[in-house]
Design an enzyme around this catalytic site. Structure first.
Site, short mmCIF file in Angstrom:
data_model
loop_
_atom_site.label_atom_id
_atom_site.label_comp_id
_atom_site.label_asym_id
_atom_site.label_seq_id
_atom_site.Cartn_x
_atom_site.Cartn_y
_atom_site.Cartn_z
N TRP A 1 -8.17 -1.67 -8.23
CA TRP A 1 -7.89 -0.42 -7.54
C TRP A 1 -7.46 0.65 -8.54
O TRP A 1 -8.28 1.43 -9.01
CB TRP A 1 -6.81 -0.67 -6.48
CG TRP A 1 -6.63 0.40 -5.45
CD1 TRP A 1 -7.10 1.67 -5.49
CD2 TRP A 1 -5.93 0.26 -4.21
NE1 TRP A 1 -6.74 2.36 -4.36
CE2 TRP A 1 -6.04 1.51 -3.56
CE3 TRP A 1 -5.24 -0.76 -3.60
CZ2 TRP A 1 -5.44 1.74 -2.31
CZ3 TRP A 1 -4.65 -0.54 -2.37
CH2 TRP A 1 -4.75 0.69 -1.72
N ASP B 1 0.81 -1.24 0.00
CA ASP B 1 0.00 0.00 0.00
C ASP B 1 0.83 1.27 0.00
O ASP B 1 0.26 2.37 0.05
CB ASP B 1 -0.97 0.04 1.19
CG ASP B 1 -2.05 -1.02 1.11
OD1 ASP B 1 -2.22 -1.61 0.03
OD2 ASP B 1 -2.71 -1.26 2.14
N TRP C 1 -12.32 -5.95 1.36
CA TRP C 1 -10.96 -6.46 1.52
C TRP C 1 -10.70 -6.99 2.92
O TRP C 1 -9.67 -7.61 3.18
CB TRP C 1 -9.95 -5.33 1.24
CG TRP C 1 -10.24 -4.11 2.09
CD1 TRP C 1 -11.04 -3.04 1.77
CD2 TRP C 1 -9.77 -3.85 3.42
NE1 TRP C 1 -11.10 -2.15 2.81
CE2 TRP C 1 -10.33 -2.62 3.84
CE3 TRP C 1 -8.95 -4.54 4.30
CZ2 TRP C 1 -10.09 -2.06 5.09
CZ3 TRP C 1 -8.69 -4.00 5.56
CH2 TRP C 1 -9.26 -2.76 5.93
N ASN D 1 -5.08 -9.49 -1.07
CA ASN D 1 -6.38 -9.32 -1.69
C ASN D 1 -6.85 -10.62 -2.34
O ASN D 1 -6.22 -11.67 -2.16
CB ASN D 1 -6.35 -8.16 -2.67
CG ASN D 1 -7.69 -7.45 -2.76
OD1 ASN D 1 -8.53 -7.79 -3.57
ND2 ASN D 1 -7.89 -6.45 -1.90
N ASP E 1 -7.24 -9.32 9.09
CA ASP E 1 -7.00 -8.02 8.47
C ASP E 1 -7.31 -6.87 9.44
O ASP E 1 -6.99 -5.72 9.15
CB ASP E 1 -7.89 -7.84 7.24
CG ASP E 1 -7.54 -8.81 6.13
OD1 ASP E 1 -6.35 -8.96 5.84
OD2 ASP E 1 -8.46 -9.43 5.57
N LYS F 1 0.35 -12.43 1.91
CA LYS F 1 -0.41 -12.38 3.16
C LYS F 1 -0.28 -13.72 3.88
O LYS F 1 -0.37 -14.78 3.25
CB LYS F 1 -1.88 -12.10 2.85
CG LYS F 1 -2.83 -12.26 4.02
CD LYS F 1 -2.65 -11.19 5.08
CE LYS F 1 -3.69 -11.35 6.18
NZ LYS F 1 -3.54 -10.33 7.24
N HIS G 1 -3.98 -3.65 -6.27
CA HIS G 1 -4.56 -4.84 -6.90
C HIS G 1 -5.33 -4.42 -8.15
O HIS G 1 -5.58 -3.22 -8.37
CB HIS G 1 -5.45 -5.60 -5.91
CG HIS G 1 -6.59 -4.79 -5.34
ND1 HIS G 1 -7.74 -4.51 -6.05
CD2 HIS G 1 -6.75 -4.20 -4.12
CE1 HIS G 1 -8.56 -3.80 -5.31
NE2 HIS G 1 -7.99 -3.59 -4.13
N GLU H 1 -4.26 -15.06 9.35
CA GLU H 1 -4.09 -13.87 10.20
C GLU H 1 -5.09 -12.79 9.78
O GLU H 1 -5.32 -12.55 8.59
CB GLU H 1 -2.66 -13.36 10.12
CG GLU H 1 -1.66 -14.30 10.77
CD GLU H 1 -0.24 -13.77 10.83
OE1 GLU H 1 0.61 -14.42 11.47
OE2 GLU H 1 0.02 -12.71 10.22
#
EC number: 3.2.1.-
Length: 396
Positions: free
Chosen positions: A207, A157, A317, A234, A351, A345, A204, A349
Protein backbone atom coordinates in the site's frame (compact mmCIF):
# COMPACT_ATOMS: atom_id res chain seq x y z
CA UNK A 1 -39.34 -37.43 15.14
CA UNK A 2 -39.05 -35.51 18.39
CA UNK A 3 -37.01 -38.33 19.93
CA UNK A 4 -34.73 -38.42 16.86
CA UNK A 5 -34.21 -34.63 16.95
CA UNK A 6 -33.34 -34.78 20.63
CA UNK A 7 -30.85 -37.55 20.00
CA UNK A 8 -29.22 -35.61 17.15
CA UNK A 9 -28.94 -32.55 19.36
CA UNK A 10 -27.29 -34.59 22.10
CA UNK A 11 -24.91 -36.15 19.59
CA UNK A 12 -23.96 -32.74 18.22
CA UNK A 13 -23.15 -31.45 21.68
CA UNK A 14 -20.98 -34.50 22.40
CA UNK A 15 -19.18 -34.15 19.06
CA UNK A 16 -18.58 -30.47 19.63
CA UNK A 17 -17.18 -31.14 23.10
CA UNK A 18 -14.80 -33.77 21.75
CA UNK A 19 -13.66 -31.51 18.93
CA UNK A 20 -13.08 -28.66 21.34
CA UNK A 21 -10.81 -30.71 23.59
CA UNK A 22 -8.29 -31.97 21.04
CA UNK A 23 -7.24 -28.65 19.45
CA UNK A 24 -6.95 -27.02 22.85
CA UNK A 25 -4.53 -29.71 24.00
CA UNK A 26 -2.58 -29.37 20.76
CA UNK A 27 -2.26 -25.61 21.26
CA UNK A 28 -1.10 -26.10 24.85
CA UNK A 29 1.88 -28.09 23.58
CA UNK A 30 3.07 -25.29 21.27
CA UNK A 31 6.58 -23.86 21.55
CA UNK A 32 7.20 -21.98 24.80
CA UNK A 33 6.79 -18.23 24.90
CA UNK A 34 9.30 -15.77 26.39
CA UNK A 35 10.09 -16.17 30.07
CA UNK A 36 10.07 -12.41 30.68
CA UNK A 37 7.75 -10.84 33.23
CA UNK A 38 4.12 -10.62 32.20
CA UNK A 39 1.93 -12.95 30.13
CA UNK A 40 3.87 -15.62 28.24
CA UNK A 41 1.17 -16.56 25.74
CA UNK A 42 -1.62 -14.91 23.82
CA UNK A 43 -5.27 -15.05 24.84
CA UNK A 44 -7.95 -16.99 22.98
CA UNK A 45 -11.28 -15.15 23.30
CA UNK A 46 -14.74 -16.59 22.93
CA UNK A 47 -15.37 -17.60 19.32
CA UNK A 48 -18.06 -16.50 16.93
CA UNK A 49 -20.99 -18.84 17.79
CA UNK A 50 -21.61 -19.44 14.09
CA UNK A 51 -18.23 -21.15 13.89
CA UNK A 52 -19.36 -23.81 16.35
CA UNK A 53 -22.68 -24.17 14.55
CA UNK A 54 -20.79 -24.85 11.34
CA UNK A 55 -18.55 -27.37 13.09
CA UNK A 56 -21.56 -29.24 14.47
CA UNK A 57 -23.25 -29.33 11.05
CA UNK A 58 -20.07 -30.71 9.51
CA UNK A 59 -19.69 -33.33 12.23
CA UNK A 60 -23.28 -34.50 11.88
CA UNK A 61 -22.73 -35.13 8.17
CA UNK A 62 -19.55 -37.11 8.79
CA UNK A 63 -17.09 -34.37 7.86
CA UNK A 64 -15.24 -34.74 11.14
CA UNK A 65 -11.84 -33.51 9.99
CA UNK A 66 -13.30 -30.31 8.58
CA UNK A 67 -15.27 -29.82 11.79
CA UNK A 68 -12.12 -30.28 13.86
CA UNK A 69 -10.33 -27.77 11.63
CA UNK A 70 -12.98 -25.09 12.19
CA UNK A 71 -12.83 -25.62 15.94
CA UNK A 72 -9.03 -25.59 15.97
CA UNK A 73 -9.06 -22.34 14.00
CA UNK A 74 -11.34 -20.45 16.37
CA UNK A 75 -9.53 -21.86 19.41
CA UNK A 76 -6.28 -20.29 18.23
CA UNK A 77 -5.47 -16.91 19.86
CA UNK A 78 -6.93 -13.98 17.94
CA UNK A 79 -7.89 -10.38 18.52
CA UNK A 80 -11.10 -9.18 20.13
CA UNK A 81 -12.70 -6.49 17.95
CA UNK A 82 -14.59 -3.56 19.44
CA UNK A 83 -16.30 -0.90 17.38
CA UNK A 84 -20.08 -1.02 17.50
CA UNK A 85 -20.56 -1.31 21.26
CA UNK A 86 -21.68 1.54 23.47
CA UNK A 87 -19.20 2.94 26.00
CA UNK A 88 -20.91 0.98 28.78
CA UNK A 89 -20.79 -2.24 26.75
CA UNK A 90 -17.15 -1.90 25.70
CA UNK A 91 -16.06 -1.05 29.23
CA UNK A 92 -17.84 -4.07 30.67
CA UNK A 93 -16.60 -6.47 28.00
CA UNK A 94 -12.99 -5.23 27.99
CA UNK A 95 -12.89 -5.61 31.77
CA UNK A 96 -14.21 -9.17 31.55
CA UNK A 97 -11.72 -10.16 28.83
CA UNK A 98 -8.66 -8.64 30.50
CA UNK A 99 -9.50 -10.20 33.86
CA UNK A 100 -10.13 -13.60 32.32
CA UNK A 101 -6.84 -13.37 30.41
CA UNK A 102 -4.96 -12.26 33.52
CA UNK A 103 -6.23 -15.24 35.51
CA UNK A 104 -4.95 -17.53 32.75
CA UNK A 105 -1.60 -15.73 32.49
CA UNK A 106 -2.41 -14.66 28.92
CA UNK A 107 -2.07 -11.48 26.85
CA UNK A 108 -5.31 -10.27 25.24
CA UNK A 109 -5.24 -8.37 21.95
CA UNK A 110 -7.87 -5.72 21.24
CA UNK A 111 -8.55 -4.34 17.76
CA UNK A 112 -10.29 -1.01 18.30
CA UNK A 113 -12.36 0.01 15.29
CA UNK A 114 -14.62 2.96 16.04
CA UNK A 115 -12.90 6.05 14.65
CA UNK A 116 -15.30 8.46 12.89
CA UNK A 117 -15.53 7.79 9.16
CA UNK A 118 -13.85 4.40 9.40
CA UNK A 119 -13.23 2.50 6.17
CA UNK A 120 -14.25 5.61 4.17
CA UNK A 121 -17.87 4.51 4.78
CA UNK A 122 -17.36 1.38 2.65
CA UNK A 123 -18.11 -2.26 3.60
CA UNK A 124 -17.02 -1.76 7.22
CA UNK A 125 -18.24 1.81 7.47
CA UNK A 126 -19.47 3.23 10.77
CA UNK A 127 -17.68 4.48 13.83
CA UNK A 128 -18.33 7.24 16.33
CA UNK A 129 -20.25 10.27 15.10
CA UNK A 130 -17.62 12.83 16.09
CA UNK A 131 -14.38 13.35 18.01
CA UNK A 132 -16.04 13.91 21.37
CA UNK A 133 -18.03 10.70 21.10
CA UNK A 134 -14.92 8.80 20.08
CA UNK A 135 -12.90 10.15 22.99
CA UNK A 136 -15.63 9.11 25.42
CA UNK A 137 -15.57 5.64 23.89
CA UNK A 138 -11.78 5.39 24.25
CA UNK A 139 -12.12 6.47 27.88
CA UNK A 140 -14.52 3.57 28.39
CA UNK A 141 -12.05 1.11 26.86
CA UNK A 142 -9.36 2.46 29.18
CA UNK A 143 -11.55 2.00 32.23
CA UNK A 144 -12.28 -1.56 31.16
CA UNK A 145 -8.64 -2.50 30.64
CA UNK A 146 -7.51 -0.76 33.82
CA UNK A 147 -4.24 -2.05 35.21
CA UNK A 148 -4.28 -5.37 33.38
CA UNK A 149 -1.99 -6.34 30.48
CA UNK A 150 -3.24 -5.80 26.93
CA UNK A 151 -2.03 -5.18 23.39
CA UNK A 152 -4.09 -2.69 21.37
CA UNK A 153 -4.18 -2.69 17.58
CA UNK A 154 -5.51 0.83 17.19
CA UNK A 155 -7.99 1.57 14.41
CA UNK A 156 -7.14 -0.44 11.29
CA UNK A 157 -6.95 1.84 8.21
CA UNK A 158 -7.05 4.96 10.38
CA UNK A 159 -3.70 6.28 9.11
CA UNK A 160 -3.33 4.36 5.85
CA UNK A 161 -6.80 5.55 4.74
CA UNK A 162 -7.33 9.12 5.87
CA UNK A 163 -10.53 11.03 5.03
CA UNK A 164 -8.54 13.05 2.52
CA UNK A 165 -7.49 9.83 0.73
CA UNK A 166 -11.07 8.92 -0.12
CA UNK A 167 -12.31 12.36 -1.08
CA UNK A 168 -14.42 12.84 2.01
CA UNK A 169 -12.64 15.87 3.42
CA UNK A 170 -13.16 19.59 2.80
CA UNK A 171 -10.59 22.00 1.37
CA UNK A 172 -9.29 22.78 4.85
CA UNK A 173 -8.68 19.14 5.71
CA UNK A 174 -10.99 19.32 8.73
CA UNK A 175 -11.77 15.61 8.94
CA UNK A 176 -8.18 14.54 8.41
CA UNK A 177 -7.02 16.88 11.16
CA UNK A 178 -9.73 15.43 13.40
CA UNK A 179 -8.49 11.91 12.58
CA UNK A 180 -5.03 12.76 13.86
CA UNK A 181 -6.56 14.32 16.99
CA UNK A 182 -8.56 11.14 17.62
CA UNK A 183 -5.63 8.78 17.12
CA UNK A 184 -3.37 10.88 19.33
CA UNK A 185 -6.01 10.95 22.06
CA UNK A 186 -6.29 7.16 21.97
CA UNK A 187 -2.49 6.79 22.14
CA UNK A 188 -2.18 9.10 25.13
CA UNK A 189 -5.14 7.59 26.98
CA UNK A 190 -4.29 3.93 26.48
CA UNK A 191 -0.49 4.10 26.70
CA UNK A 192 -0.88 5.82 30.06
CA UNK A 193 -2.31 2.57 31.45
CA UNK A 194 0.37 0.54 33.26
CA UNK A 195 0.02 -2.66 31.23
CA UNK A 196 -1.16 -1.54 27.79
CA UNK A 197 0.87 -1.41 24.58
CA UNK A 198 -0.57 0.54 21.64
CA UNK A 199 0.31 -0.13 18.00
CA UNK A 200 -0.59 2.23 15.13
CA UNK A 201 -1.81 1.50 11.62
CA UNK A 202 0.47 1.21 8.56
CA UNK A 203 -1.85 -0.61 6.15
CA UNK A 204 0.20 -3.32 4.46
CA UNK A 205 3.44 -3.63 2.46
CA UNK A 206 1.76 -3.23 -0.94
CA UNK A 207 0.00 0.00 0.00
CA UNK A 208 2.08 2.93 1.26
CA UNK A 209 5.74 3.53 0.63
CA UNK A 210 7.81 3.85 3.79
CA UNK A 211 8.34 7.55 3.07
CA UNK A 212 4.56 7.98 2.86
CA UNK A 213 3.43 6.13 5.99
CA UNK A 214 6.18 7.32 8.36
CA UNK A 215 5.04 10.99 8.39
CA UNK A 216 1.51 9.79 9.11
CA UNK A 217 2.77 7.70 12.02
CA UNK A 218 4.63 10.73 13.37
CA UNK A 219 1.48 12.87 13.16
CA UNK A 220 -0.49 10.05 14.78
CA UNK A 221 1.67 10.06 17.90
CA UNK A 222 4.01 7.14 17.25
CA UNK A 223 6.60 8.76 19.51
CA UNK A 224 4.35 8.00 22.49
CA UNK A 225 3.08 4.61 21.28
CA UNK A 226 4.80 1.26 21.69
CA UNK A 227 4.93 0.83 17.93
CA UNK A 228 2.89 -0.05 14.86
CA UNK A 229 1.28 -3.00 13.06
CA UNK A 230 1.09 -4.08 9.46
CA UNK A 231 -0.96 -6.38 7.22
CA UNK A 232 -4.13 -6.24 9.33
CA UNK A 233 -6.78 -8.32 7.52
CA UNK A 234 -4.46 -8.68 4.52
CA UNK A 235 -2.47 -11.44 2.82
CA UNK A 236 1.17 -10.41 2.52
CA UNK A 237 3.72 -13.04 3.53
CA UNK A 238 5.50 -13.04 6.87
CA UNK A 239 8.76 -12.17 5.15
CA UNK A 240 7.22 -9.15 3.39
CA UNK A 241 5.59 -7.98 6.63
CA UNK A 242 8.73 -8.30 8.74
CA UNK A 243 10.87 -6.52 6.16
CA UNK A 244 8.33 -3.70 5.81
CA UNK A 245 8.24 -3.41 9.60
CA UNK A 246 11.99 -3.19 9.82
CA UNK A 247 12.12 -0.50 7.14
CA UNK A 248 9.46 1.57 8.90
CA UNK A 249 11.11 1.19 12.31
CA UNK A 250 14.48 2.18 10.83
CA UNK A 251 12.99 5.21 9.09
CA UNK A 252 11.24 6.30 12.29
CA UNK A 253 14.56 6.12 14.13
CA UNK A 254 16.20 8.13 11.35
CA UNK A 255 13.48 10.80 11.52
CA UNK A 256 13.67 10.94 15.33
CA UNK A 257 17.37 11.77 14.94
CA UNK A 258 16.56 14.64 12.59
CA UNK A 259 16.57 12.81 9.27
CA UNK A 260 14.12 13.15 6.40
CA UNK A 261 11.65 10.34 5.71
CA UNK A 262 11.87 11.10 1.98
CA UNK A 263 15.34 9.54 1.90
CA UNK A 264 14.39 6.29 3.64
CA UNK A 265 14.62 3.03 1.70
CA UNK A 266 11.39 1.50 0.47
CA UNK A 267 10.38 -2.13 0.04
CA UNK A 268 11.07 -1.76 -3.70
CA UNK A 269 14.78 -1.19 -3.04
CA UNK A 270 17.17 -4.14 -3.42
CA UNK A 271 17.58 -5.50 0.10
CA UNK A 272 21.33 -5.19 0.01
CA UNK A 273 21.03 -1.47 -0.77
CA UNK A 274 18.45 -0.99 2.00
CA UNK A 275 20.64 -2.86 4.49
CA UNK A 276 23.58 -0.61 3.55
CA UNK A 277 21.40 2.47 4.12
CA UNK A 278 20.26 1.20 7.52
CA UNK A 279 23.83 0.51 8.64
CA UNK A 280 24.89 4.00 7.58
CA UNK A 281 21.92 5.96 8.93
CA UNK A 282 20.37 4.14 11.91
CA UNK A 283 22.41 3.91 15.10
CA UNK A 284 19.57 3.49 17.61
CA UNK A 285 19.65 0.12 19.44
CA UNK A 286 16.62 -2.12 18.77
CA UNK A 287 15.28 -1.78 22.31
CA UNK A 288 14.88 1.97 21.76
CA UNK A 289 13.38 1.73 18.27
CA UNK A 290 9.66 1.43 17.59
CA UNK A 291 8.57 -2.18 17.59
CA UNK A 292 5.85 -3.75 15.48
CA UNK A 293 3.39 -6.63 15.25
CA UNK A 294 2.05 -8.35 12.13
CA UNK A 295 -1.11 -10.19 11.08
CA UNK A 296 -0.72 -13.77 9.79
CA UNK A 297 -4.37 -14.76 10.08
CA UNK A 298 -4.92 -15.35 6.35
CA UNK A 299 -1.51 -15.15 4.66
CA UNK A 300 -0.64 -18.84 4.42
CA UNK A 301 -0.79 -18.75 0.62
CA UNK A 302 0.18 -15.12 0.22
CA UNK A 303 -1.58 -12.62 -2.00
CA UNK A 304 -4.43 -13.45 -4.37
CA UNK A 305 -3.63 -12.42 -7.93
CA UNK A 306 -6.90 -11.52 -9.72
CA UNK A 307 -7.41 -12.75 -13.27
CA UNK A 308 -5.82 -10.25 -15.61
CA UNK A 309 -8.35 -7.77 -17.02
CA UNK A 310 -11.39 -9.60 -15.66
CA UNK A 311 -12.59 -6.96 -13.18
CA UNK A 312 -12.64 -3.17 -13.25
CA UNK A 313 -12.02 -3.22 -9.48
CA UNK A 314 -10.84 -6.70 -8.41
CA UNK A 315 -10.89 -5.85 -4.68
CA UNK A 316 -8.02 -8.26 -4.05
CA UNK A 317 -8.35 -7.62 -0.30
CA UNK A 318 -12.02 -8.62 -0.13
CA UNK A 319 -12.74 -12.30 0.56
CA UNK A 320 -10.26 -13.55 -2.05
CA UNK A 321 -10.73 -17.24 -2.86
CA UNK A 322 -8.56 -20.15 -1.76
CA UNK A 323 -6.50 -18.35 0.88
CA UNK A 324 -5.15 -20.20 3.91
CA UNK A 325 -4.43 -19.56 7.56
CA UNK A 326 -0.88 -18.40 8.18
CA UNK A 327 1.66 -19.14 10.89
CA UNK A 328 0.26 -19.45 14.39
CA UNK A 329 0.27 -16.37 16.64
CA UNK A 330 3.17 -16.02 19.05
CA UNK A 331 4.99 -13.59 21.33
CA UNK A 332 8.24 -15.30 20.37
CA UNK A 333 9.23 -14.04 16.91
CA UNK A 334 13.03 -14.18 17.08
CA UNK A 335 13.13 -10.59 15.79
CA UNK A 336 14.16 -7.91 18.33
CA UNK A 337 11.87 -5.40 16.62
CA UNK A 338 8.81 -7.64 16.22
CA UNK A 339 6.87 -8.02 19.45
CA UNK A 340 4.36 -10.55 18.13
CA UNK A 341 2.85 -12.30 15.19
CA UNK A 342 -0.92 -12.11 15.66
CA UNK A 343 -4.17 -13.15 14.13
CA UNK A 344 -5.65 -9.66 14.05
CA UNK A 345 -8.42 -10.40 11.59
CA UNK A 346 -10.82 -13.03 12.93
CA UNK A 347 -10.38 -15.81 10.34
CA UNK A 348 -13.70 -17.03 9.00
CA UNK A 349 -15.44 -13.65 9.23
CA UNK A 350 -16.33 -11.90 5.99
CA UNK A 351 -14.73 -8.73 4.64
CA UNK A 352 -18.08 -7.63 3.21
CA UNK A 353 -20.22 -8.05 0.10
CA UNK A 354 -17.49 -7.99 -2.52
CA UNK A 355 -18.68 -6.91 -5.99
CA UNK A 356 -15.31 -6.42 -7.79
CA UNK A 357 -16.62 -3.56 -9.90
CA UNK A 358 -19.83 -5.34 -10.96
CA UNK A 359 -23.44 -4.48 -10.14
CA UNK A 360 -23.76 -7.58 -7.94
CA UNK A 361 -25.28 -8.71 -5.73
CA UNK A 362 -23.11 -11.82 -6.17
CA UNK A 363 -19.38 -11.87 -5.67
CA UNK A 364 -18.46 -12.77 -9.27
CA UNK A 365 -15.36 -14.65 -8.15
CA UNK A 366 -17.42 -16.94 -5.91
CA UNK A 367 -20.84 -16.92 -7.54
CA UNK A 368 -22.53 -16.24 -4.20
CA UNK A 369 -23.59 -13.23 -2.17
CA UNK A 370 -20.89 -12.76 0.44
CA UNK A 371 -21.98 -12.17 4.05
CA UNK A 372 -21.86 -8.65 5.46
CA UNK A 373 -18.56 -7.50 6.96
CA UNK A 374 -17.89 -9.27 10.26
CA UNK A 375 -20.43 -12.06 9.68
CA UNK A 376 -19.32 -15.69 9.61
CA UNK A 377 -18.47 -16.95 6.11
CA UNK A 378 -18.61 -20.78 6.11
CA UNK A 379 -17.14 -21.19 2.62
CA UNK A 380 -14.15 -19.00 3.40
CA UNK A 381 -13.67 -20.65 6.79
CA UNK A 382 -13.30 -24.06 5.14
CA UNK A 383 -10.84 -22.64 2.61
CA UNK A 384 -8.70 -21.13 5.34
CA UNK A 385 -8.49 -24.48 7.12
CA UNK A 386 -7.90 -26.49 3.94
CA UNK A 387 -5.11 -24.28 2.64
CA UNK A 388 -3.49 -23.41 5.98
CA UNK A 389 0.28 -23.11 5.80
CA UNK A 390 1.66 -24.51 7.99
CA UNK A 391 -1.18 -27.06 8.22
CA UNK A 392 -3.61 -26.50 11.05
CA UNK A 393 -4.14 -30.18 11.80
CA UNK A 394 -1.59 -33.02 11.66
CA UNK A 395 -1.57 -35.46 8.81
CA UNK A 396 -2.27 -33.16 5.85
Amino acid sequence: MRRRSTALFGTSIALAAALLAAPAAQHAEAAPEPAAAGPRRLHTPEANPDAYRQAVRLALTGRLREAAGIVAMVRTPHAVWYGDQSPAEVERDARAVTRRAARAGEMPVFALYNVPGRDCSNYSGGGASDTAEYQAWIDAVARGVGREQAMVVLEPDSLALLPDDCGQDDDEGTLTAARYTEVNYAVDTLESLPGTRVYLDTGHPDWHAVSSIVPRLVKGGIERATGFYTNASNYNTDDANSWYGRLISSCLAHVADGGDAAGCPDRTWPREDAEDWIRANVHTPPERMKHFVTDSSRNGRGLWIPPDGKYTDPEDWCNPPDRGLGARPTLRTGDPLQDARLWIKTPGESDGRCLRGTDGPEDPERGTVDPEAGEWFPQQALELVEFAEPPLLPGR
